[in-house]
Design a protein around this motif. Structure first.
Motif, PDB file in Angstrom:
ATOM      1  N   PHE A   1      -3.785   5.779  -1.046  1.00 37.42           N
ATOM      2  CA  PHE A   1      -2.349   5.773  -0.791  1.00 37.42           C
ATOM      3  C   PHE A   1      -1.704   4.503  -1.364  1.00 37.42           C
ATOM      4  O   PHE A   1      -0.690   4.025  -0.879  1.00 37.42           O
ATOM      5  N   GLY A   2      -2.304   3.976  -2.409  1.00 34.49           N
ATOM      6  CA  GLY A   2      -1.688   2.905  -3.171  1.00 34.49           C
ATOM      7  C   GLY A   2      -1.801   1.527  -2.571  1.00 34.49           C
ATOM      8  O   GLY A   2      -2.554   1.281  -1.621  1.00 34.49           O
ATOM      9  N   LEU A   3      -1.036   0.605  -3.176  1.00 33.57           N
ATOM     10  CA  LEU A   3      -0.984  -0.807  -2.818  1.00 33.57           C
ATOM     11  C   LEU A   3       0.414  -1.135  -2.324  1.00 33.57           C
ATOM     12  O   LEU A   3       1.400  -0.694  -2.905  1.00 33.57           O
ATOM     13  N   SER A   4       0.488  -1.937  -1.276  1.00 26.09           N
ATOM     14  CA  SER A   4       1.799  -2.355  -0.768  1.00 26.09           C
ATOM     15  C   SER A   4       1.655  -3.751  -0.181  1.00 26.09           C
ATOM     16  O   SER A   4       1.276  -3.908   0.978  1.00 26.09           O
ATOM     17  N   TYR A   5       1.928  -4.751  -1.013  1.00 23.87           N
ATOM     18  CA  TYR A   5       1.796  -6.134  -0.559  1.00 23.87           C
ATOM     19  C   TYR A   5       3.058  -6.568   0.167  1.00 23.87           C
ATOM     20  O   TYR A   5       4.179  -6.233  -0.243  1.00 23.87           O
ATOM     21  N   ARG A   6       2.844  -7.336   1.219  1.00 21.39           N
ATOM     22  CA  ARG A   6       3.976  -7.794   2.027  1.00 21.39           C
ATOM     23  C   ARG A   6       4.913  -8.712   1.237  1.00 21.39           C
ATOM     24  O   ARG A   6       6.077  -8.860   1.594  1.00 21.39           O
ATOM     25  N   ASP A   7       4.447  -9.287   0.132  1.00 18.71           N
ATOM     26  CA  ASP A   7       5.298 -10.129  -0.716  1.00 18.71           C
ATOM     27  C   ASP A   7       6.515  -9.362  -1.236  1.00 18.71           C
ATOM     28  O   ASP A   7       7.528  -9.967  -1.586  1.00 18.71           O
TER      29      ASP A   7
ATOM     30  N   LEU B   1       2.884   0.998  -4.947  1.00 20.45           N
ATOM     31  CA  LEU B   1       2.534   1.495  -6.274  1.00 20.45           C
ATOM     32  C   LEU B   1       1.125   2.052  -6.248  1.00 20.45           C
ATOM     33  O   LEU B   1       0.309   1.645  -5.415  1.00 20.45           O
ATOM     34  N   PRO B   2       0.811   3.004  -7.123  1.00 18.26           N
ATOM     35  CA  PRO B   2      -0.536   3.583  -7.143  1.00 18.26           C
ATOM     36  C   PRO B   2      -1.542   2.602  -7.732  1.00 18.26           C
ATOM     37  O   PRO B   2      -1.187   1.679  -8.466  1.00 18.26           O
ATOM     38  N   THR B   3      -2.797   2.847  -7.422  1.00 17.74           N
ATOM     39  CA  THR B   3      -3.866   2.094  -8.073  1.00 17.74           C
ATOM     40  C   THR B   3      -4.869   3.063  -8.687  1.00 17.74           C
ATOM     41  O   THR B   3      -5.336   3.992  -8.023  1.00 17.74           O
TER      42      THR B   3
ATOM     43  N   THR C   1      -5.774  -0.933   2.537  1.00 16.01           N
ATOM     44  CA  THR C   1      -6.592  -2.120   2.303  1.00 16.01           C
ATOM     45  C   THR C   1      -5.757  -3.207   1.654  1.00 16.01           C
ATOM     46  O   THR C   1      -5.917  -4.388   1.959  1.00 16.01           O
ATOM     47  N   HIS C   2      -4.846  -2.826   0.775  1.00 14.55           N
ATOM     48  CA  HIS C   2      -3.990  -3.785   0.070  1.00 14.55           C
ATOM     49  C   HIS C   2      -2.517  -3.471   0.333  1.00 14.55           C
ATOM     50  O   HIS C   2      -1.896  -2.828  -0.476  1.00 14.55           O
ATOM     51  N   TYR C   3      -1.694  -3.781   1.416  1.00 15.61           N
ATOM     52  CA  TYR C   3      -2.284  -4.545   2.480  1.00 15.61           C
ATOM     53  C   TYR C   3      -1.558  -4.223   3.773  1.00 15.61           C
ATOM     54  O   TYR C   3      -0.325  -4.327   3.831  1.00 15.61           O
ATOM     55  N   GLY C   4      -2.288  -3.790   4.780  1.00 12.45           N
ATOM     56  CA  GLY C   4      -1.750  -3.671   6.116  1.00 12.45           C
ATOM     57  C   GLY C   4      -1.107  -2.334   6.429  1.00 12.45           C
ATOM     58  O   GLY C   4      -1.182  -1.358   5.682  1.00 12.45           O
TER      59      GLY C   4
ATOM     60  N   LEU D   1       1.038  -9.196  -9.362  1.00  8.10           N
ATOM     61  CA  LEU D   1       0.386  -7.917  -9.635  1.00  8.10           C
ATOM     62  C   LEU D   1      -0.507  -7.952 -10.869  1.00  8.10           C
ATOM     63  O   LEU D   1      -0.967  -6.899 -11.321  1.00  8.10           O
ATOM     64  N   GLY D   2      -0.775  -9.136 -11.404  1.00  2.89           N
ATOM     65  CA  GLY D   2      -1.523  -9.229 -12.659  1.00  2.89           C
ATOM     66  C   GLY D   2      -2.850  -8.496 -12.622  1.00  2.89           C
ATOM     67  O   GLY D   2      -3.182  -7.728 -13.540  1.00  2.89           O
ATOM     68  N   MET D   3      -3.633  -8.714 -11.568  1.00  2.00           N
ATOM     69  CA  MET D   3      -4.937  -8.058 -11.461  1.00  2.00           C
ATOM     70  C   MET D   3      -4.775  -6.541 -11.353  1.00  2.00           C
ATOM     71  O   MET D   3      -5.516  -5.779 -11.985  1.00  2.00           O
ATOM     72  N   ASP D   4      -3.800  -6.106 -10.588  1.00  2.00           N
ATOM     73  CA  ASP D   4      -3.597  -4.673 -10.394  1.00  2.00           C
ATOM     74  C   ASP D   4      -3.089  -3.993 -11.661  1.00  2.00           C
ATOM     75  O   ASP D   4      -3.490  -2.866 -11.979  1.00  2.00           O
ATOM     76  N   ILE D   5      -2.217  -4.673 -12.392  1.00  2.00           N
ATOM     77  CA  ILE D   5      -1.728  -4.115 -13.652  1.00  2.00           C
ATOM     78  C   ILE D   5      -2.879  -3.998 -14.652  1.00  2.00           C
ATOM     79  O   ILE D   5      -3.008  -2.991 -15.366  1.00  2.00           O
TER      80      ILE D   5
END
Length: 307
Positions: free
Chosen positions: A176-182, A192-194, A223-226, A290-294
């Motif tokens: 279900f993607g990535l959602s950072y609190r930043d 965003l998807p991963t 997992t990424h994040y919360g 998002l550098g690593m994820d991109i």
């Protein structure tokens, strides 16, 4: 961080704060971890037990959403410190937990052994008798509380999601993607998807997201994040971006350096969507976060194109 229904978020410390989460679910004095981070997260996992007032002997389960090392690298070390716990994992991932040599060799071929040991720590095998394969629909009993394992490919073929009916919530790993609190704004979480470098499957990912949405969960624990809520809106955002990412990959096909082209076009996509979401820090700040994820998404799309 403690949520309702005995669910506790553990920051594993991987990469940066609030980047990589594991979860502890407590019911009737018994515990289950969902994912565990790397070897270096094991002290944090054990400290979480102290904080909620249960012992390592009260942990019955370690459930892995999948065996990528930011989710499962510390599984062997953690299980060794949980005398009564069994490991629950997708049938396609079980062999890699019993004998992690192939998993280690594949990642080491890309990153090198020294980087692997510094980043994840050496992988520890788990005795086969402590590993339980969880096919679709498998139910883990945590003190009378059912935790249902749902086969959810798309990010990886060996990916499962844990549905907690008691909390009406899903532990989604990466599906279900990535959602950072930043990136949170007044409009809520940004998502965003991963992909994954080798097993990204757009139709399967769409189907997995829809399958989870059909449960009508109150929240998703990523997992990424919360914890994130408003899952219908987030699912729509994921569907739109999966399609956009596929279009960008097809447009990059045949270019001299597809990977670089995709890195730039993905950055443009996410920056535009983040700005529309109300995030005002700009493209360069987004690229830094998002550098690593991109990078991984570009890799996954290139492999998908070739496949």
């Amino acid at each position: 961080m403690t949520h309702t229904h005995g669910i506790h978020t553990i920051d594993t410390g991987f990469v940066r704060p609030q980047f990589d989460a594991a979860y502890l679910v407590v019911e009737q004095g018994r515990g289950a971890f969902v994912d565990c981070g790397t070897n270096f997260a094991v002290p944090r996992m054990l400290a979480a037990l102290d904080e909620v007032g249960i012992t390592a002997t009260a942990v019955d389960w370690l459930i892995l959403t999948h065996v990528h090392l930011d989710h499962a690298g510390g599984a062997g070390e953690l299980i060794a410190r949980l005398p009564n716990a069994k490991l629950v994992v997708h049938p396609r991932g079980a062999r890699h937990m019993i004998d992690p040599s192939v998993l280690w060799a594949g990642a080491s071929a890309v990153y090198g052994e020294s980087v692997m040991e510094q980043t994840y720590g050496r992988l520890r095998p788990i005795p086969a008798e402590r590993v339980i394969e969880a096919p679709d629909g498998h139910v883990v009993d945590l003190g009378g509380r059912p935790l249902r394992c749902i086969d959810t490919p798309g990010h990886a073929k060996h990916h499962l999601t844990v549905y907690d009916e008691h909390a009406n919530a899903c532990f989604t790993g990466d599906v279900f993607g990535l959602s950072y609190r930043d990136f949170d704004t007044a409009n809520g979480p940004f998502i965003l998807p991963t992909t994954s470098p080798v097993q990204f499957d757009p139709p399967a990912l769409h189907a997995s997201i829809e399958r989870l949405l059909a449960l009508k969960p109150e929240a998703m624990y990523l997992t990424h994040y919360g914890r994130v809520e408003g899952v219908e809106r987030l699912a729509a955002d994921l569907h739109a971006q999966i399609d956009a990412m596929v279009d960008l990959a097809l447009a990059a096909h045949g270019k001299p350096d597809r990977h670089v082209a995709l890195m730039e076009s993905l950055t443009d996509l996410y920056a535009a969507r983040a700005e529309a979401h109300g995030w005002q820090q700009g493209r360069s700040a987004l690229r830094q976060l998002l550098g690593m994820d991109i990078e991984l998404n570009a890799q996954g799309l290139v492999v998908w194109l070739d496949r």
